[in-house]
Motif scaffolding. Sequence first.
Motif, PDB file in Angstrom:
ATOM      1  N   HIS A 172      62.840  32.142  72.548  1.00  0.00           N
ATOM      2  CA  HIS A 172      62.144  31.688  71.337  1.00  0.00           C
ATOM      3  C   HIS A 172      61.426  32.818  70.616  1.00  0.00           C
ATOM      4  N   ALA A 173      60.603  33.581  71.341  1.00  0.00           N
ATOM      5  CA  ALA A 173      59.770  34.594  70.680  1.00  0.00           C
ATOM      6  C   ALA A 173      60.604  35.619  69.913  1.00  0.00           C
ATOM      7  N   PRO A 174      61.623  36.254  70.528  1.00  0.00           N
ATOM      8  CA  PRO A 174      62.383  37.240  69.754  1.00  0.00           C
ATOM      9  C   PRO A 174      63.165  36.637  68.596  1.00  0.00           C
ATOM     10  N   MET A 175      63.651  35.414  68.765  1.00  0.00           N
ATOM     11  CA  MET A 175      64.428  34.802  67.691  1.00  0.00           C
ATOM     12  C   MET A 175      63.526  34.385  66.533  1.00  0.00           C
ATOM     13  N   VAL A 176      62.354  33.843  66.841  1.00  0.00           N
ATOM     14  CA  VAL A 176      61.415  33.487  65.769  1.00  0.00           C
ATOM     15  C   VAL A 176      60.955  34.751  65.040  1.00  0.00           C
ATOM     16  N   MET A 177      60.692  35.817  65.793  1.00  0.00           N
ATOM     17  CA  MET A 177      60.257  37.062  65.171  1.00  0.00           C
ATOM     18  C   MET A 177      61.337  37.603  64.240  1.00  0.00           C
ATOM     19  N   ALA A 178      62.600  37.536  64.665  1.00  0.00           N
ATOM     20  CA  ALA A 178      63.695  38.005  63.814  1.00  0.00           C
ATOM     21  C   ALA A 178      63.782  37.178  62.536  1.00  0.00           C
ATOM     22  N   ALA A 179      63.570  35.863  62.652  1.00  0.00           N
ATOM     23  CA  ALA A 179      63.596  35.007  61.468  1.00  0.00           C
ATOM     24  C   ALA A 179      62.451  35.351  60.525  1.00  0.00           C
ATOM     25  N   LEU A 180      61.260  35.595  61.071  1.00  0.00           N
ATOM     26  CA  LEU A 180      60.126  35.971  60.230  1.00  0.00           C
ATOM     27  C   LEU A 180      60.401  37.279  59.500  1.00  0.00           C
ATOM     28  N   GLU A 181      60.979  38.231  60.213  1.00  0.00           N
ATOM     29  CA  GLU A 181      61.283  39.520  59.588  1.00  0.00           C
ATOM     30  C   GLU A 181      62.314  39.380  58.482  1.00  0.00           C
ATOM     31  N   ALA A 182      63.184  38.351  58.612  1.00  0.00           N
ATOM     32  CA  ALA A 182      64.175  38.094  57.569  1.00  0.00           C
ATOM     33  C   ALA A 182      63.632  37.207  56.459  1.00  0.00           C
ATOM     34  N   GLY A 183      62.379  36.760  56.589  1.00  0.00           N
ATOM     35  CA  GLY A 183      61.777  35.925  55.555  1.00  0.00           C
ATOM     36  C   GLY A 183      62.227  34.484  55.575  1.00  0.00           C
ATOM     37  N   LEU A 184      62.673  33.990  56.740  1.00  0.00           N
ATOM     38  CA  LEU A 184      63.187  32.628  56.836  1.00  0.00           C
ATOM     39  C   LEU A 184      62.176  31.679  57.474  1.00  0.00           C
ATOM     40  N   PRO A 185      61.963  30.497  56.897  1.00  0.00           N
ATOM     41  CA  PRO A 185      61.165  29.469  57.565  1.00  0.00           C
ATOM     42  C   PRO A 185      61.850  29.034  58.861  1.00  0.00           C
ATOM     43  N   VAL A 186      61.055  28.705  59.881  1.00  0.00           N
ATOM     44  CA  VAL A 186      61.600  28.404  61.199  1.00  0.00           C
ATOM     45  C   VAL A 186      61.036  27.091  61.733  1.00  0.00           C
ATOM     46  N   LEU A 187      61.911  26.265  62.265  1.00  0.00           N
ATOM     47  CA  LEU A 187      61.539  25.127  63.103  1.00  0.00           C
ATOM     48  C   LEU A 187      62.046  25.453  64.500  1.00  0.00           C
ATOM     49  N   VAL A 188      61.132  25.553  65.476  1.00  0.00           N
ATOM     50  CA  VAL A 188      61.518  25.960  66.818  1.00  0.00           C
ATOM     51  C   VAL A 188      61.190  24.851  67.804  1.00  0.00           C
ATOM     52  N   GLU A 189      62.109  24.618  68.732  1.00  0.00           N
ATOM     53  CA  GLU A 189      61.895  23.636  69.788  1.00  0.00           C
ATOM     54  C   GLU A 189      60.681  24.036  70.614  1.00  0.00           C
TER      55      GLU A 189
ATOM     56  N   ALA B 199      52.133  38.010  63.481  1.00  0.00           N
ATOM     57  CA  ALA B 199      53.208  38.310  62.528  1.00  0.00           C
ATOM     58  C   ALA B 199      53.155  37.387  61.320  1.00  0.00           C
ATOM     59  N   VAL B 200      52.871  36.106  61.544  1.00  0.00           N
ATOM     60  CA  VAL B 200      52.778  35.156  60.431  1.00  0.00           C
ATOM     61  C   VAL B 200      51.596  35.509  59.532  1.00  0.00           C
ATOM     62  N   SER B 201      50.465  35.873  60.133  1.00  0.00           N
ATOM     63  CA  SER B 201      49.287  36.206  59.327  1.00  0.00           C
ATOM     64  C   SER B 201      49.500  37.471  58.509  1.00  0.00           C
ATOM     65  N   GLN B 202      50.310  38.401  59.025  1.00  0.00           N
ATOM     66  CA  GLN B 202      50.548  39.652  58.320  1.00  0.00           C
ATOM     67  C   GLN B 202      51.643  39.530  57.263  1.00  0.00           C
ATOM     68  N   ARG B 203      52.714  38.827  57.610  1.00  0.00           N
ATOM     69  CA  ARG B 203      53.878  38.745  56.720  1.00  0.00           C
ATOM     70  C   ARG B 203      53.892  37.493  55.867  1.00  0.00           C
ATOM     71  N   GLY B 204      53.125  36.477  56.267  1.00  0.00           N
ATOM     72  CA  GLY B 204      53.310  35.171  55.677  1.00  0.00           C
ATOM     73  C   GLY B 204      54.501  34.503  56.349  1.00  0.00           C
ATOM     74  N   GLY B 205      54.930  33.407  55.820  1.00  0.00           N
ATOM     75  CA  GLY B 205      56.073  32.717  56.403  1.00  0.00           C
ATOM     76  C   GLY B 205      55.671  31.375  56.990  1.00  0.00           C
ATOM     77  N   LEU B 206      56.663  30.677  57.508  1.00  0.00           N
ATOM     78  CA  LEU B 206      56.472  29.327  58.042  1.00  0.00           C
ATOM     79  C   LEU B 206      57.104  29.242  59.424  1.00  0.00           C
ATOM     80  N   VAL B 207      56.302  28.860  60.415  1.00  0.00           N
ATOM     81  CA  VAL B 207      56.803  28.565  61.759  1.00  0.00           C
ATOM     82  C   VAL B 207      56.282  27.192  62.147  1.00  0.00           C
ATOM     83  N   MET B 208      57.173  26.254  62.359  1.00  0.00           N
ATOM     84  CA  MET B 208      56.826  24.875  62.728  1.00  0.00           C
ATOM     85  C   MET B 208      57.417  24.591  64.105  1.00  0.00           C
ATOM     86  N   VAL B 209      56.604  24.020  64.993  1.00  0.00           N
ATOM     87  CA  VAL B 209      57.062  23.706  66.346  1.00  0.00           C
ATOM     88  C   VAL B 209      57.438  22.233  66.413  1.00  0.00           C
TER      89      VAL B 209
END
Length: 228
Positions: A17-34, A50-60
């Motif tokens: 989860h962590a590396p894949m979510v980080m890659a999505a954030l770096e690509a500027g993609l909103p993420v829904l993660v299990e 990373a979210v606070s620095q880059r912005g973005g959306l991570v939803m669990v």
Amino acid sequence: VHNFIDGLIIATPPSQHAPMVMAALEAGLPVLVEKPLTASHAEARGLLKAVSQRGGLVMVDHIYLHHPAYQALKKKAAALGPVRRLTSSGGSWGPFRPDVTPLWDYAPHDVSLCLDFLGSKPLAIEASVEREKEPRGEGSLYDLRLRFSGDVTADMRVGNIMTAKHRSFTAFFSDRALHFDDMREDKLALHRFDARQRLLEPGEGVPHPADRPLDRVLKAFLAAIGSK
């Protein structure tokens, strides 16, 4: 990428989860993660930074927060006075995973329900575990107690060596309790209870919509993407 992908859903083993979510954030993609978001506190803090620095959306995907029976329970609770105690149970026989314990498989649901219902962080946490070896791996039962302000406690029992599947959440008030049981046909009921806080049957059914929790999760994710 942004011309073709509006959001990314990650449903992989928790160790990824962590590396894949980080890659999505770096690509500027909103993420829904299990759930669980990550398998360690350090990884979760890294994603938060990373979210606070880059912005973005991570939803669990805490799917039971979106269950129509649980949402009806929260609405009904507003008329019953202050909550005195919460109990929750989640588990089954298995799975026996090599990368995470059943604490990660089941407890995120129970903890997320308790935190969401009370809207506050616990003041103290107690935990104990029973373990036994199974042919496919180690089985465990966990007892968790969260203590909140106002002398409110939340008691949870989760694990992967239960003989039958469990998923329930109960909120006790002064003289009645709201009981959500996802294994029952009538998933939400209002009960009286005895001096030992055992629910008295039959309970009074509480109506709620019949749509699927996953549909609600996906709609919430799409709405969050649209609001950014």
